[in-house]
Enzyme design. Structure first.
Site, PDB file in Angstrom:
ATOM      1  N   HIS A 152      30.683  23.989  32.054  1.00 22.85           N
ATOM      2  CA  HIS A 152      30.864  23.294  30.780  1.00 22.85           C
ATOM      3  C   HIS A 152      29.613  23.421  29.889  1.00 22.85           C
ATOM      4  O   HIS A 152      29.693  23.817  28.730  1.00 22.85           O
ATOM      5  CB  HIS A 152      31.213  21.836  31.055  1.00 22.85           C
TER       6      HIS A 152
ATOM      7  N   GLU B 140      22.963  20.016  27.493  1.00 25.93           N
ATOM      8  CA  GLU B 140      23.348  18.726  26.884  1.00 25.93           C
ATOM      9  C   GLU B 140      22.121  17.965  26.371  1.00 25.93           C
ATOM     10  O   GLU B 140      22.201  17.240  25.383  1.00 25.93           O
ATOM     11  CB  GLU B 140      24.141  17.866  27.881  1.00 25.93           C
TER      12      GLU B 140
ATOM     13  N   ASN C 163      29.779  15.941  20.267  1.00 22.64           N
ATOM     14  CA  ASN C 163      30.598  17.127  20.558  1.00 22.64           C
ATOM     15  C   ASN C 163      30.056  18.387  19.899  1.00 22.64           C
ATOM     16  O   ASN C 163      30.742  19.411  19.865  1.00 22.64           O
ATOM     17  CB  ASN C 163      32.045  16.897  20.112  1.00 22.64           C
TER      18      ASN C 163
ATOM     19  N   LYS D 298      33.090   6.435  28.547  1.00 25.66           N
ATOM     20  CA  LYS D 298      34.298   7.269  28.421  1.00 25.66           C
ATOM     21  C   LYS D 298      34.744   7.638  29.827  1.00 25.66           C
ATOM     22  O   LYS D 298      33.961   8.196  30.607  1.00 25.66           O
ATOM     23  CB  LYS D 298      33.988   8.546  27.652  1.00 25.66           C
TER      24      LYS D 298
ATOM     25  N   GLU E 240      34.131   5.996  19.358  1.00 30.56           N
ATOM     26  CA  GLU E 240      34.145   7.305  18.681  1.00 30.56           C
ATOM     27  C   GLU E 240      34.987   7.315  17.415  1.00 30.56           C
ATOM     28  O   GLU E 240      35.909   8.094  17.249  1.00 30.56           O
ATOM     29  CB  GLU E 240      34.612   8.414  19.645  1.00 30.56           C
TER      30      GLU E 240
ATOM     31  N   LYS F  93      21.612   8.730  23.612  1.00 32.99           N
ATOM     32  CA  LYS F  93      23.041   8.451  23.791  1.00 32.99           C
ATOM     33  C   LYS F  93      23.314   6.957  23.625  1.00 32.99           C
ATOM     34  O   LYS F  93      24.308   6.557  23.010  1.00 32.99           O
ATOM     35  CB  LYS F  93      23.533   8.938  25.157  1.00 32.99           C
TER      36      LYS F  93
ATOM     37  N   ARG G   2      44.425  -4.060  36.188  1.00 31.95           N
ATOM     38  CA  ARG G   2      44.060  -4.195  34.765  1.00 31.95           C
ATOM     39  C   ARG G   2      42.552  -4.187  34.501  1.00 31.95           C
ATOM     40  O   ARG G   2      42.091  -4.607  33.450  1.00 31.95           O
ATOM     41  CB  ARG G   2      44.684  -5.439  34.131  1.00 31.95           C
TER      42      ARG G   2
ATOM     43  N   ARG H  50      29.724   8.971  17.128  1.00 31.20           N
ATOM     44  CA  ARG H  50      29.759   9.431  18.514  1.00 31.20           C
ATOM     45  C   ARG H  50      30.357  10.829  18.641  1.00 31.20           C
ATOM     46  O   ARG H  50      30.028  11.576  19.559  1.00 31.20           O
ATOM     47  CB  ARG H  50      30.541   8.431  19.379  1.00 31.20           C
TER      48      ARG H  50
ATOM     49  N   HIS I 264      30.852  21.756  21.218  1.00 29.45           N
ATOM     50  CA  HIS I 264      32.047  21.628  22.065  1.00 29.45           C
ATOM     51  C   HIS I 264      33.297  22.222  21.423  1.00 29.45           C
ATOM     52  O   HIS I 264      34.194  22.665  22.123  1.00 29.45           O
ATOM     53  CB  HIS I 264      32.307  20.159  22.410  1.00 29.45           C
TER      54      HIS I 264
ATOM     55  N   HIS J 269      34.892  24.584  23.901  1.00 33.46           N
ATOM     56  CA  HIS J 269      36.177  24.338  24.575  1.00 33.46           C
ATOM     57  C   HIS J 269      37.084  25.551  24.510  1.00 33.46           C
ATOM     58  O   HIS J 269      37.815  25.843  25.455  1.00 33.46           O
ATOM     59  CB  HIS J 269      36.889  23.133  23.942  1.00 33.46           C
TER      60      HIS J 269
END
Ligand SMILES: NC(=O)c1ccc[n+]([C@@H]2O[C@H](COP(=O)([O-])OP(=O)(O)OC[C@H]3O[C@@H](n4cnc5c(N)ncnc54)[C@H](O)[C@@H]3O)[C@@H](O)[C@H]2O)c1
Length: 352
Positions: free
Chosen positions: A252, A176, A232, A134, A224, A214, A112, A228, A235, A239
């Protein structure tokens, strides 16, 4: 009858990002270093020379985005059980974003949740992935669809690791950095226009500015719910490009580079950016040999693919629209016509 369960949320998840030569790391618990053969070949000895722990082991997983799966997580967890890890044991992620995301996720679910430390070794993971908590893995439905928010206990960014990074991977990280500057910090963008990020003393400053950006975003919106998502930028288009090219043609960061240029075109059509600003962003990307165009073979299927993106599971596409330099908007109200207009310019390479 209703019974209230009151849980006081006063957990402090704060942590520090240490930028500079990896210091001596001393732990009085059991530690597992999670890494892959590429990274351990270059850098495991360096880490071990700095590490002292009650007991430690190295868990090696296969290298590559293809192995960012639940099956790999199970392997990591099994090794932890074999080594009798308990709730005070800790994981150290030694690698790029793939290792960092998986190590964090394994840490988030082992008994946990246990602590983990990030030691990012790619530029992309140093400026972005290692900060913000994340974590997760991919599945057949898409990228990063399984995961948890689990903040690291510490992040150690040592630019020395970048000395062995292939130049394409290095440039993908620069994409980035440019993303952070365009969305949040005009002065940073202007600094980037003058800087040479291939100079290793300059890159340290760029990493610091990116991490500060960041950190500002994540501390305002950890889960998010809004701001946040602006990270993206590039992206949504990127993607689709990654997907269409089966993750084999572009790294990426490279597909994000093309995606940023496409998002800029959208911003121009919405009156949020002018041609001069879009040109400056493109020039910065080109300076680092990042790709800035893509030949779309079928704009209808490209458009449909937006809906496969996890941010659009609710059937709305949220576009991250840069606002001049240093600003950004999240927009779910953009008509299909406007987006198709942007895509048309890219049919069979007309996007130059
Ligand atoms: N958690 C987040 O907030 C976040 C943000 C952005 C990206 N990501 C994730 O990060 C991943 C991409 O990360 P990445 O670009 O670091 O890719 P990666 O982890 O696959 O690393 C790229 C390649 O470089 C190798 N490598 C790593 N360090 C090296 C070094 N110092 N020298 C030589 N080779 C080295 C790796 O073994 C790999 O082959 C994606 O899975 C993406 O989803 C996460």
């Amino acid at each position: 009858m209703n019974i209230d369960i009151r849980l006081k949320r006063e957990i402090d998840n704060s942590y520090q990002v240490h930028l500079g030569e990896l210091p001596a790391l001393k732990f009085d618990t059991k530690i597992a270093i999670v890494t892959n053969p590429t990274v351990s070949g270059f850098h495991l000895d360096y880490l071990l020379s700095k590490l002292s722990a009650k007991e430690f082991c190295v868990i090696t997983v296969e290298d590559g985005e293809n192995f960012k799966t639940l099956a790999t997580i199970e392997k990591v967890l099994n090794e932890m059980f074999e080594h009798k890890f308990n709730r005070s044991s800790m994981l150290i992620a030694l690698g790029g974003g793939v290792i960092g995301d998986m190590t964090g996720f394994a840490a988030s679910i082992y008994q946990r949740g246990i602590d983990f430390v990030q030691i990012p070794t790619t530029l992309l993971s140093q400026v972005d992935a290692s900060v913000g908590g994340k974590t997760g893995v991919n599945n057949s439905y898409g990228k990063n669809l399984i995961g948890a928010f689990h903040q690291p206990k510490d992040v150690y960014i040592d630019p020395y690791f970048l000395s062995t990074l292939p130049s394409r991977e290095y440039a993908a990280g620069i994409a980035e950095i440019i993303k952070m500057a365009v969305c949040f910090d005009k002065a940073f963008f202007e600094w980037l226009e003058e800087a040479d990020l291939n100079d290793r003393s300059v890159i340290k400053e760029a990493i610091a500015k990116s991490v500060q950006t960041k950190a500002m975003v994540v501390s305002q919106d950890e889960k998010e719910k809004g701001l946040r998502a602006a990270l993206n930028y590039g992206h949504t288009f990127g993607h689709v490009i990654e997907n269409e090219t089966a993750y084999t043609q572009y790294l990426h960061g490279e597909s994000v580079s093309i995606g940023m240029v496409m998002a800029n075109e959208l911003a121009m059509r919405l009156g949020k950016m002018n041609a001069d600003e879009a040109g400056r962003i493109k020039r910065l990307l080109v300076k680092y040999d990042l790709p800035v165009t893509y030949a779309i073979s079928n704009i209808d299927s490209f458009y449909e693919a937006f809906f496969l993106d996890k941010k659009s599971l609710d059937s709305n596409i949220t576009f991250i629209v840069p606002e001049h330099l240093g600003g950004v908007q999240l927009r779910s109200d953009i008509s299909k016509e406007i987006v198709m207009d942007v895509l048309k310019a890219y049919v069979e390479s007309k996007g130059e």
